[in-house]
Design a protein around this motif. Structure first.
Motif, PDB file in Angstrom:
ATOM      1  N   HIS A 198     -43.391  16.496  -6.411  1.00 23.69           N
ATOM      2  CA  HIS A 198     -44.088  15.847  -7.524  1.00 23.69           C
ATOM      3  C   HIS A 198     -45.586  16.045  -7.353  1.00 23.69           C
ATOM      4  N   ASP A 249     -49.289  14.474  -8.724  1.00 26.98           N
ATOM      5  CA  ASP A 249     -50.092  13.481  -9.436  1.00 26.98           C
ATOM      6  C   ASP A 249     -51.465  14.117  -9.631  1.00 26.98           C
ATOM      7  N   SER A 297     -46.905  12.095   0.971  1.00 27.20           N
ATOM      8  CA  SER A 297     -47.907  12.282  -0.073  1.00 27.20           C
ATOM      9  C   SER A 297     -49.154  12.833   0.596  1.00 27.20           C
TER      10      SER A 297
END
Length: 59
Positions: free
Chosen positions: A29, A31, A50
């Motif tokens: 993912h 962001d 992350s």
């Protein structure tokens, strides 16, 4: 790596050769607003992290 390219890689059906801390990773993912990607190493798919998109390198 810039956030646009990280998103392209994450959206692609083809796996790109991306490195983080010397290890090949998969981008799960992105962001883009915060410049963070959720990744995992290829050998540990359940160990997600992350990280800053700027720390990702495309080989």
């Amino acid at each position: 790596m810039d956030s646009r390219r990280a998103q392209e890689i994450a959206d692609s059906v083809n796996m790109a050769n991306v490195i983080y801390n010397g290890k090949s990773i998969y981008i799960e993912h992105v962001d883009q607003q915060n410049g963070i990607a959720t990744i995992h190493t290829l050998d540990e798919p359940h160990n997600k992290h992350s990280v800053s998109i700027l720390d990702l390198k495309e080989k």
